[in-house]
Design a protein around this motif. Structure first.
Motif, PDB file in Angstrom:
ATOM      1  N   ARG A 132     -22.213  10.025  13.313  1.00  0.00           N
ATOM      2  CA  ARG A 132     -21.515  10.864  12.337  1.00  0.00           C
ATOM      3  C   ARG A 132     -20.186  10.201  11.968  1.00  0.00           C
ATOM      4  O   ARG A 132     -19.686   9.360  12.720  1.00  0.00           O
ATOM      5  N   PRO A 133     -19.586  10.564  10.837  1.00  0.00           N
ATOM      6  CA  PRO A 133     -18.293   9.962  10.478  1.00  0.00           C
ATOM      7  C   PRO A 133     -17.228  10.289  11.521  1.00  0.00           C
ATOM      8  O   PRO A 133     -17.017  11.448  11.865  1.00  0.00           O
ATOM      9  N   LEU A 134     -16.591   9.246  12.044  1.00  0.00           N
ATOM     10  CA  LEU A 134     -15.545   9.416  13.049  1.00  0.00           C
ATOM     11  C   LEU A 134     -14.157   9.295  12.444  1.00  0.00           C
ATOM     12  O   LEU A 134     -13.186   9.770  13.012  1.00  0.00           O
ATOM     13  N   SER A 135     -14.058   8.615  11.300  1.00  0.00           N
ATOM     14  CA  SER A 135     -12.803   8.491  10.573  1.00  0.00           C
ATOM     15  C   SER A 135     -13.151   8.112   9.136  1.00  0.00           C
ATOM     16  O   SER A 135     -14.318   8.174   8.745  1.00  0.00           O
ATOM     17  N   LYS A 136     -12.162   7.705   8.373  1.00  0.00           N
ATOM     18  CA  LYS A 136     -12.404   7.364   6.970  1.00  0.00           C
ATOM     19  C   LYS A 136     -13.431   6.243   6.837  1.00  0.00           C
ATOM     20  O   LYS A 136     -14.304   6.298   5.968  1.00  0.00           O
ATOM     21  N   ASP A 137     -13.343   5.222   7.689  1.00  0.00           N
ATOM     22  CA  ASP A 137     -14.225   4.059   7.569  1.00  0.00           C
ATOM     23  C   ASP A 137     -15.249   3.935   8.695  1.00  0.00           C
ATOM     24  O   ASP A 137     -16.175   3.143   8.594  1.00  0.00           O
TER      25      ASP A 137
END
Length: 97
Positions: free
Chosen positions: A79-84
Motif C-alpha cells: 500500500r502507499p507508505l508515502s508520496k513516492d
C-alpha cells in the motif's frame, strides 16, 4: 447471494494477495528507512528488434535500514507508505562485495 465454497474463497484470496515482486540493485540508502532500488529489464526495440535495457527506480521501505548501496534486493508491492513509496524490501538476495 451465492455462497462460495472453501476452495473457491481460498483461490479468490490467493489471487487478491498476489503482489508484484521485482529484483534490483540498491543505488541509494541516504534516507531513513528508505532505499532507492534500480530495476533493469530487457525488451526488444519496437522497430529494430534489438534488445535494449530499460531502467526504472523504485523507492522501497526498509524497516531495519539493513540494505546498503550495491546490494541486490527483492522488493514487493504494498500500500502507499508515502508520496513516492509503494514498495517494501522483502529480502536481501546478495550483499555488495
Amino acid at each position: 447471494m451465492a455462497e462460495m465454497t472453501n476452495n473457491e474463497s481460498a483461490t479468490a484470496r490467493a489471487e487478491r494477495n498476489t503482489r508484484k515482486t521485482r529484483v534490483g540493485v540498491v543505488v541509494s540508502d541516504k534516507m531513513q528507512k528508505t532505499v532507492v532500488v534500480s530495476v533493469e529489464r530487457r525488451v526488444p526495440h519496437p522497430v529494430y528488434g534489438k534488445m535494449v535495457t530499460r531502467t526504472k527506480k523504485y523507492k522501497a521501505h526498509d524497516e531495519e535500514n539493513s540494505a546498503k548501496v550495491g546490494d541486490h534486493v527483492r522488493i514487493m508491492e504494498t500500500r502507499p507508505l508515502s508520496k513516492d513509496k509503494r514498495w517494501r524490501v522483502v529480502e536481501i538476495v546478495e550483499r555488495a562485495r
